[in-house]
Scaffold this motif. Sequence first.
Motif, short mmCIF file in Angstrom:
data_model
loop_
_atom_site.label_atom_id
_atom_site.label_comp_id
_atom_site.label_asym_id
_atom_site.label_seq_id
_atom_site.Cartn_x
_atom_site.Cartn_y
_atom_site.Cartn_z
N THR A 1 -44.29 -37.24 -8.73
CA THR A 1 -43.99 -37.98 -7.51
C THR A 1 -43.52 -37.02 -6.42
OG1 THR A 1 -43.30 -39.83 -8.88
CG2 THR A 1 -42.69 -39.93 -6.58
N GLY A 2 -43.84 -37.32 -5.17
CA GLY A 2 -43.42 -36.47 -4.07
C GLY A 2 -41.92 -36.53 -3.83
N TRP A 3 -41.45 -35.62 -2.99
CA TRP A 3 -40.01 -35.54 -2.73
C TRP A 3 -39.47 -36.81 -2.10
CZ3 TRP A 3 -36.51 -32.69 -4.80
CH2 TRP A 3 -36.81 -31.41 -5.28
N ARG A 4 -40.22 -37.39 -1.18
CA ARG A 4 -39.71 -38.57 -0.48
C ARG A 4 -39.49 -39.73 -1.45
NH1 ARG A 4 -42.51 -41.76 4.64
NH2 ARG A 4 -40.87 -43.31 4.88
N ALA A 5 -40.51 -40.03 -2.30
CA ALA A 5 -40.36 -41.11 -3.26
C ALA A 5 -39.30 -40.77 -4.31
CB ALA A 5 -41.70 -41.40 -3.95
N SER A 6 -39.21 -39.50 -4.70
CA SER A 6 -38.21 -39.09 -5.70
C SER A 6 -36.80 -39.30 -5.18
CB SER A 6 -38.42 -37.62 -6.08
OG SER A 6 -39.70 -37.41 -6.64
N LEU A 7 -36.55 -38.92 -3.94
CA LEU A 7 -35.22 -39.11 -3.36
C LEU A 7 -34.92 -40.59 -3.14
CD1 LEU A 7 -35.18 -36.13 -0.83
CD2 LEU A 7 -33.95 -36.30 -3.00
N ASN A 8 -35.94 -41.36 -2.78
CA ASN A 8 -35.74 -42.81 -2.65
C ASN A 8 -35.32 -43.41 -3.99
OD1 ASN A 8 -36.31 -43.15 0.08
ND2 ASN A 8 -38.51 -43.28 -0.26
N LYS B 1 -26.92 -39.66 -12.47
CA LYS B 1 -28.13 -40.48 -12.50
C LYS B 1 -29.06 -40.12 -11.35
CE LYS B 1 -28.38 -44.55 -14.06
NZ LYS B 1 -28.32 -46.00 -14.29
N TRP B 2 -28.49 -39.81 -10.19
CA TRP B 2 -29.32 -39.38 -9.07
C TRP B 2 -30.08 -38.12 -9.44
CZ3 TRP B 2 -29.62 -34.88 -6.25
CH2 TRP B 2 -30.35 -34.93 -5.06
N LEU B 3 -29.40 -37.16 -10.05
CA LEU B 3 -30.04 -35.91 -10.45
C LEU B 3 -31.13 -36.15 -11.49
CD1 LEU B 3 -30.11 -32.81 -10.30
CD2 LEU B 3 -28.36 -32.78 -12.09
N SER B 4 -30.82 -36.95 -12.50
CA SER B 4 -31.81 -37.20 -13.56
C SER B 4 -33.03 -37.93 -13.01
CB SER B 4 -31.17 -38.01 -14.68
OG SER B 4 -30.87 -39.33 -14.26
N LEU B 5 -32.83 -38.85 -12.08
CA LEU B 5 -33.95 -39.59 -11.51
C LEU B 5 -34.84 -38.71 -10.66
CD1 LEU B 5 -32.04 -42.86 -10.72
CD2 LEU B 5 -34.24 -42.80 -11.91
N VAL B 6 -34.24 -37.86 -9.86
CA VAL B 6 -35.03 -36.96 -9.02
C VAL B 6 -35.82 -35.99 -9.91
CG1 VAL B 6 -34.91 -35.12 -7.29
CG2 VAL B 6 -33.49 -37.16 -7.04
#
Length: 605
Positions: free
Chosen positions: A321-328, A308-313
């Motif tokens: 979305t930028g990397w920061r928001a994507s990782l959040n 799920k982490w991978l799919s969300l990013v």
Amino acid sequence: MAIDLLYNVLIFLGAAVLIVPLIKRLGLGEVLGYLLAGVMIGPSVLGLVPDADAVLQFSQVGIVFLLFVIGLELKPSRLRLMRKAVFGFGSLQVAVTTALLTGLGLAAGLSPTAALVVGFSLGLCSTPLVLQLLGERGELGSRHGRYAFALLLFQDLAAIPVLAALPLLAGETPLAGGWPALAGEVLVAVAAFAGLIVGGRYLLRPLFRYAAATRSREVFAGTALLVVIGAALVMELAGLSMALGAFIAGVLLADSEYRHSIEADIEPFRGLLLGLFFMAVGMTAQIGLLGERPGLVLGLAAALLAAKWLSLVITAKAYGTGWRASLNLGALLSQGGEFGFVLLTAAGAAALVDPALVGLLVLVVSLSMAATPVLFQAHASLVRPLFKARRRRRDFDRPPQHGPQIIIAGFGRFGQIMGRALQGLKIPYTVLDINADHVEFVRRYGNEVYFGDASRLDLLEAAGADRARVLVVAVGDIEASMRIVHRVRRRFPHLRLYARARDRYHAQLLMRAGVTDIIRELLPASLELTREVLVGLGIPRDQAQHTIDTFRPHDEQALRRQLEAFGNEQRQMQTIQAAARELEELYEADEDIATTAPDRPSGRS
């Protein structure tokens, strides 16, 4: 029966009081504490409360209250602006996550139908868990907070038709009457949805206006509970989600002048029932499976979190979305959710998924929910600082602070003048007034006024007192004014207080309470009228103004001296008489005043 109920209440409260503060002190958040408390008192460990399913069913009301409060924060105009994020980002994430998890299910040997049901069910996230975590950290208004809410809202909407479609996937007729009966159910659901919106639009405000007119906090709180539970029940009877009904009711009241009062009254129920919900989730976890097959259970939980982490990013990046928001988002939404319990249980009952697999997956979802607060805390501590070090914002590039700079308590003739001036300057402010009829009248002219008692700390918090800079106490009632001042100075010491005083006695009370910025409501107008009277008597205008300018500082000094004698009537009278003599002497000593003053009778008026 009553003893059993009190016993269960005692167990829940004791577990929460003992475990939740300890976990929160470790920096892991309240949610994990409630989950662990539920595990400890549930059937798998101590067995103090054996009927976990009944508790979980009742505690779903907590989600209903949560969605209602969220709806209160979303004005219809803002919801329209979010439609792209809800249906764009939400549908994209559900599609990507379901496809990934379905593929993993097929690789594990599940049938296509079972893999699809399991993939969709595990792809859903936990609305109360995520929103609680965001609320604890004050990140509901952040970029990833807004996207997380949009995604959760879409998932809640998408889970409803999937739940209805499970009998079709199992090859069963949806209803005893076949397709005509199904069409009838759809019409009933649509009618209930439309009826709730239309009825709420025209009935909710009159209902709360009637409740507010009673001036009873209990009646007003009871009305709020009636609306929440009634809206949820209407949607449930129509075959839709209770949470959806409560959310719609909240949105319909978001523009209401009663929003802050309703939120303050609902908040205690929401917090208690959400805590009960998380404890019930912990109670239903079959910890025995973890002891029997720890490698399998922990491996599946880790695989779910990673997938799920991978799919969300991937989804967040694809959406722009930028990397920061994507990782959040990945760290925040990688768990399973409460709708997953419902769908998996229904799939097991429909023979789409093996019941043994359902029990295993429910435990996996519970573990993923328990792991999320820890993982999100680790992400905030280890990953976020990397982005802060890499990107330094200039001072003028900082986003504006949300919330009002000024809160005005009382919006009568005094407060309205200030409000008009602030509105002209485009300075945001929030108004609280306890007179429901007055609030309704003022709002007709476009003023943003909310019904509520500004002496209530919970209401002030809901209105943004923790973020505001100034509180203007424009309340005419002396007792209410002082109650607001005393409570605000204790709870919100950062707020600068400006107060309206009805008379000298009120001004002295305010000064004793530590308020320094005070305006006596009649003094400026009285002095202006006195100046015009002097001009009418033939005194030149500049000399009349000089007389007023001399009077004002003398009166302020006299007020401070009278404050020293506060409570001693005899000393007060002596101070007032002395001040009157001093003023006469001051005027007589001033040549400009003495030479221009008209003939005066002897003695004092």
